[in-house]
Motif scaffolding. Structure first.
Motif, PDB file in Angstrom:
ATOM      1  N   TYR A  37       7.406  18.926  69.282  1.00 24.67           N
ATOM      2  CA  TYR A  37       6.774  18.977  67.963  1.00 24.67           C
ATOM      3  C   TYR A  37       5.272  18.772  68.080  1.00 24.67           C
ATOM      4  N   ASP A  38       4.540  19.309  67.102  1.00 22.53           N
ATOM      5  CA  ASP A  38       3.163  18.899  66.855  1.00 22.53           C
ATOM      6  C   ASP A  38       3.133  18.276  65.463  1.00 22.53           C
ATOM      7  N   LEU A  39       3.790  17.144  65.353  1.00 24.39           N
ATOM      8  CA  LEU A  39       4.005  16.377  64.121  1.00 24.39           C
ATOM      9  C   LEU A  39       5.123  17.027  63.297  1.00 24.39           C
ATOM     10  N   ALA A  40       6.150  16.260  63.023  1.00 24.31           N
ATOM     11  CA  ALA A  40       7.317  16.799  62.335  1.00 24.31           C
ATOM     12  C   ALA A  40       7.990  15.714  61.513  1.00 24.31           C
ATOM     13  N   ALA A 100      13.650   5.550  32.405  1.00 22.43           N
ATOM     14  CA  ALA A 100      13.725   6.987  32.137  1.00 22.43           C
ATOM     15  C   ALA A 100      13.886   7.731  33.455  1.00 22.43           C
ATOM     16  N   GLY A 101      14.568   8.856  33.411  1.00 17.60           N
ATOM     17  CA  GLY A 101      14.746   9.656  34.610  1.00 17.60           C
ATOM     18  C   GLY A 101      13.425  10.199  35.130  1.00 17.60           C
ATOM     19  N   VAL A 102      13.368  10.423  36.447  1.00 19.89           N
ATOM     20  CA  VAL A 102      12.160  10.934  37.093  1.00 19.89           C
ATOM     21  C   VAL A 102      12.555  12.137  37.961  1.00 19.89           C
ATOM     22  N   THR A 103      11.806  13.218  37.848  1.00 21.52           N
ATOM     23  CA  THR A 103      11.995  14.386  38.704  1.00 21.52           C
ATOM     24  C   THR A 103      10.752  14.578  39.558  1.00 21.52           C
ATOM     25  N   VAL A 104      10.944  14.669  40.864  1.00 23.91           N
ATOM     26  CA  VAL A 104       9.818  14.800  41.789  1.00 23.91           C
ATOM     27  C   VAL A 104      10.061  15.978  42.721  1.00 23.91           C
ATOM     28  N   THR A 105       8.976  16.454  43.306  1.00 23.32           N
ATOM     29  CA  THR A 105       9.045  17.475  44.346  1.00 23.32           C
ATOM     30  C   THR A 105       8.939  16.793  45.700  1.00 23.32           C
ATOM     31  N   VAL A 106       9.952  16.962  46.528  1.00 20.62           N
ATOM     32  CA  VAL A 106       9.964  16.392  47.875  1.00 20.62           C
ATOM     33  C   VAL A 106       9.795  17.542  48.862  1.00 20.62           C
ATOM     34  N   GLN A 107       8.799  17.426  49.747  1.00 20.40           N
ATOM     35  CA  GLN A 107       8.526  18.458  50.743  1.00 20.40           C
ATOM     36  C   GLN A 107       8.558  17.848  52.137  1.00 20.40           C
ATOM     37  N   VAL A 108       9.165  18.590  53.052  1.00 18.63           N
ATOM     38  CA  VAL A 108       9.337  18.122  54.426  1.00 18.63           C
ATOM     39  C   VAL A 108       8.841  19.210  55.375  1.00 18.63           C
ATOM     40  N   PRO A 109       7.707  18.994  56.050  1.00 16.10           N
ATOM     41  CA  PRO A 109       7.204  19.963  57.016  1.00 16.10           C
ATOM     42  C   PRO A 109       7.612  19.609  58.444  1.00 16.10           C
ATOM     43  N   VAL A 110       7.963  20.646  59.216  1.00 16.92           N
ATOM     44  CA  VAL A 110       8.297  20.470  60.631  1.00 16.92           C
ATOM     45  C   VAL A 110       7.463  21.478  61.418  1.00 16.92           C
ATOM     46  N   ASN A 111       6.433  21.016  62.121  1.00 16.12           N
ATOM     47  CA  ASN A 111       5.668  21.888  63.007  1.00 16.12           C
ATOM     48  C   ASN A 111       6.377  21.870  64.358  1.00 16.12           C
ATOM     49  N   PHE A 112       6.912  23.024  64.769  1.00 16.49           N
ATOM     50  CA  PHE A 112       7.786  23.080  65.942  1.00 16.49           C
ATOM     51  C   PHE A 112       7.086  22.749  67.252  1.00 16.49           C
TER      52      PHE A 112
END
Length: 298
Positions: A37-40, A100-112
């Motif tokens: 990896y180069d950071l994952a 109250a409910g919460v909706t979020v955007t979760v993003q996961v990057p994997v640099n191979f």
């Protein structure tokens, strides 16, 4: 592990520049192949990276960081390294303490880390075209192999309640932009908790070599929760029902207790091992995954 896994342009843009974010900086397979990896496997919530507190918990082969408040949620991230397979599990907890409910955007990057030589060798759908229908993807730097083969698992079989909204095969620049990034839209009801679970494999996953064919064959272990549970230790601490604290949204019928630290104040230190001094060598089938702090890279 690397505490400098951030970028100057979000999870899928800019470059790795030494900003703070918890990530796997690099990994070495049991065969000795390095630069997986180069950071994952950093975690971003509403565009903000998960930055580990000054102390984390290191118990056995599991590193737990958090809680950190992001978009009103208490967030923990755990990296668990298998002692039976050349693989790691990444767990993300999202706890909503509000009314109250919460909706979020979760993003996961994997640099191979395989850079311009990156090729897709297999997917769960049986071809080499990556779409959000693919639960797992096997990639490499192509023959002759120099880096470890990577297996990236982003959701489980069956009918999980949540699958990725989008994939991108271009992430932040760190010697190259080749990788895989997943975006999830996660809703957490009031006074409730939810979780996401991912897996990362190196080489042939079983620890007997570094081959594309081996990785593609052994990635099928992620096609069955029963097989994954009976033949690996990758579901350690995960319940095969939904009676525990946090339902795992991207795997069907699985849940996991909140980290014990959830019962204390969010501001409390999580444990006793400083991230900045962390250098771990964890055994995988008599070999090792080497996790180390990386130099700042532009």
């Amino acid at each position: 592990m690397d505490d400098l896994g951030g970028t100057n342009g979000g999870p899928f843009g800019g470059g790795c520049n030494g900003d703070q974010a918890l990530a796997i900086g690099d990994a070495v397979s049991g065969s000795g192949a390095g630069d997986a990896y180069d950071l994952a496997w950093s975690v971003w919530v509403d565009g903000n990276p998960f930055v580990a507190p000054p102390t984390v918990d290191l118990t056995g082969t599991a590193l737990l960081a958090g809680p950190v408040v992001l978009s009103g949620l208490n967030v923990w991230v755990q990296y668990f390294f298998s002692s039976t397979h050349q693989a790691a599990r990444i767990l993300v907890w999202l706890q909503n303490p509000g009314t109250a409910g919460v909706t979020v955007t979760v993003q996961v990057p994997v640099n191979f880390g395989s850079d311009a030589s990156t090729q897709v060798d297999a997917t769960s759908s049986g071809d080499t075209a990556v779409t959000i229908a693919d639960r797992w993807i096997v990639t490499s730097d192509g023959p002759p192999l120099g880096d470890p083969v990577n297996t990236t698992v982003l959701y489980g079989p069956g009918s999980p309640s949540l699958t990725p909204a989008t994939y991108t095969q271009t992430v932040f620049t760190c010697f190259g932009t080749q990788g895989l990034g997943a975006t999830f839209s996660v809703s957490v009801p009031a006074a409730s908790s939810r979780a996401l679970m991912f897996f990362a494999g190196l080489g042939d996953i079983a620890g007997t070599g570094n081959s594309i064919a081996g990785a593609a064959a052994n990635a099928t272990v992620f096609d069955s929760v029963a097989t994954l549970n009976s033949s690996t230790d990758l579901l350690t601490g995960v319940s095969l029902n939904t009676s525990q604290s946090a339902l795992i949204l991207n795997w069907e019928g699985l849940s996991v207790p909140l980290p014990q630290q959830a019962r204390g104040p969010v501001s409390a230190p999580v444990a006793s091992k400083p991230v900045l001094a962390l250098w771990i060598v964890l055994a995988c089938l008599g070999a090792a995954w080497q996790l180390r702090r990386q130099p700042v890279r532009g």
